[in-house]
Design an enzyme around this catalytic site. Sequence first.
Site, mmCIF file in Angstrom:
data_model
loop_
_atom_site.group_PDB
_atom_site.id
_atom_site.type_symbol
_atom_site.label_atom_id
_atom_site.label_comp_id
_atom_site.label_asym_id
_atom_site.label_seq_id
_atom_site.Cartn_x
_atom_site.Cartn_y
_atom_site.Cartn_z
ATOM 1 N N ASP A 182 0.839 -1.201 0.000
ATOM 2 C CA ASP A 182 0.000 0.000 0.000
ATOM 3 C C ASP A 182 0.873 1.249 0.000
ATOM 4 O OD1 ASP A 182 -2.655 1.438 0.481
ATOM 5 O OD2 ASP A 182 -1.396 2.183 2.122
ATOM 6 N N TYR A 197 2.874 10.397 0.451
ATOM 7 C CA TYR A 197 4.045 9.952 1.188
ATOM 8 C C TYR A 197 5.325 10.472 0.535
ATOM 9 C CZ TYR A 197 0.610 6.608 3.046
ATOM 10 O OH TYR A 197 -0.493 6.023 3.609
ATOM 11 N N LYS A 257 -3.548 5.803 -3.391
ATOM 12 C CA LYS A 257 -4.610 6.684 -2.923
ATOM 13 C C LYS A 257 -4.765 7.889 -3.845
ATOM 14 C CE LYS A 257 -3.488 5.136 1.718
ATOM 15 N NZ LYS A 257 -2.179 4.530 1.454
ATOM 16 N N GLY A 280 -1.305 1.399 10.468
ATOM 17 C CA GLY A 280 -0.721 1.966 11.675
ATOM 18 C C GLY A 280 -0.917 1.130 12.918
ATOM 19 N N SER A 340 1.893 4.767 15.137
ATOM 20 C CA SER A 340 2.988 5.652 14.716
ATOM 21 C C SER A 340 4.336 5.252 15.295
ATOM 22 C CB SER A 340 2.701 7.117 15.059
ATOM 23 O OG SER A 340 1.563 7.576 14.383
ATOM 24 N N GLY A 341 4.430 4.046 15.856
ATOM 25 C CA GLY A 341 5.728 3.533 16.302
ATOM 26 C C GLY A 341 5.871 3.317 17.786
ATOM 27 N N LEU A 349 4.231 1.604 19.823
ATOM 28 C CA LEU A 349 4.044 0.210 20.222
ATOM 29 C C LEU A 349 5.133 -0.701 19.673
ATOM 30 C CD1 LEU A 349 0.173 -0.208 19.882
ATOM 31 C CD2 LEU A 349 1.522 -0.519 21.968
ATOM 32 N N ALA A 350 6.109 -0.117 19.026
ATOM 33 C CA ALA A 350 7.205 -0.922 18.467
ATOM 34 C C ALA A 350 8.560 -0.365 18.878
ATOM 35 C CB ALA A 350 7.092 -0.966 16.943
#
Length: 336
Positions: free
Chosen positions: A46, A51, A77, A234, A238-239, A241-242
């Site tokens: 995707d 972007y 998109k 997501g 946005s990061g 959780l990682a």
Amino acid sequence: MGIRTLLPGRLGFGTAPLGNMFRAIPDDEARATVEAAWDHGIRYFDTAPFYGSGLAEERLGEVLSTKPRDSYVLSTKVGRVILDEHETAAPDFGEKGGLFEHGNPNKLLHEWTADATERSIEQSLQRLGTDRLDIVWVHDIAQDFHGDQWIQKFEEARTGAFRVLSRLRDEGVIKAWGLGVNKTEPIELTLALDEPRPDGFLLAGRYTLLDHEHALTRLLPMAQEQGVDMVAGGPYSSGVLAGGTHFEYQEAPAEIIERVGRIKALTEKHGIGIKSAALQFSLAHPASAAVIPGATRPSRIAEDTAALAEEIPAAFWTDLRAEGLVSPAAPLPDNA
């Protein structure tokens, strides 16, 4: 055609980071990351013109244009047309701030009319080096970019992009279309219309371990009733959780850091990875057809595929629920 029947697996690859989101990524690193996704069996990709003002599409196309076109599913998109002229001031991306300040310098025309939709698709095909798109999402017609003006943008898309994409689907030019947004309300509004009918939607950041209550109670019941499936974007919020520091594309506030810490304590107690919990939670809802984390390093792809495969004990989900870290109504994985 429903989104679920199109997708080749439950794990896809989201390319927003390849547009130099948050940092400038070397071309060879971006290329290696896409190749790593391919080597790990990912066949759904995707992207979007937004972007990095086309940078992510260019980088993705450089790799995918060397692969057999029938062997992967591609979505992009509409809503942004990339102009030849360059920005001379910081662009206004609403709540997203300087999200792609390291991307291409080209100005973006933010427009969802019929003409802009067709121009956007033509440009995307060129950047991606392909002759067709499988899925097209109508991008960012929501409050986070437009504030109180979002209903006007929605109406522009309803009379423009929605109708163009419905026609292209009916003609067989694309296989499916829907909305790609960071808020639930535009999707709810679309599902309430008599026509046109979307095939699915890409919901970014709104069905995660950290934020799922609103989608769970309002949007997803409507979607299930109409047989419209979700691609969960997501999943790492946005990061944060990682292992990152961003939430909602900004520095994570203290209360989010604290909540992540509580989730991480439980993952450590049960000997699992927090990425595993995040991905598997986002996929546990019956409406969720796929999840598309982003990455900028090849090693992250291996982490994502391992996270999806990791066996999570039912006791972890029980503890998560008991500590109030997920909604009582949220579906949990089958082993919970």
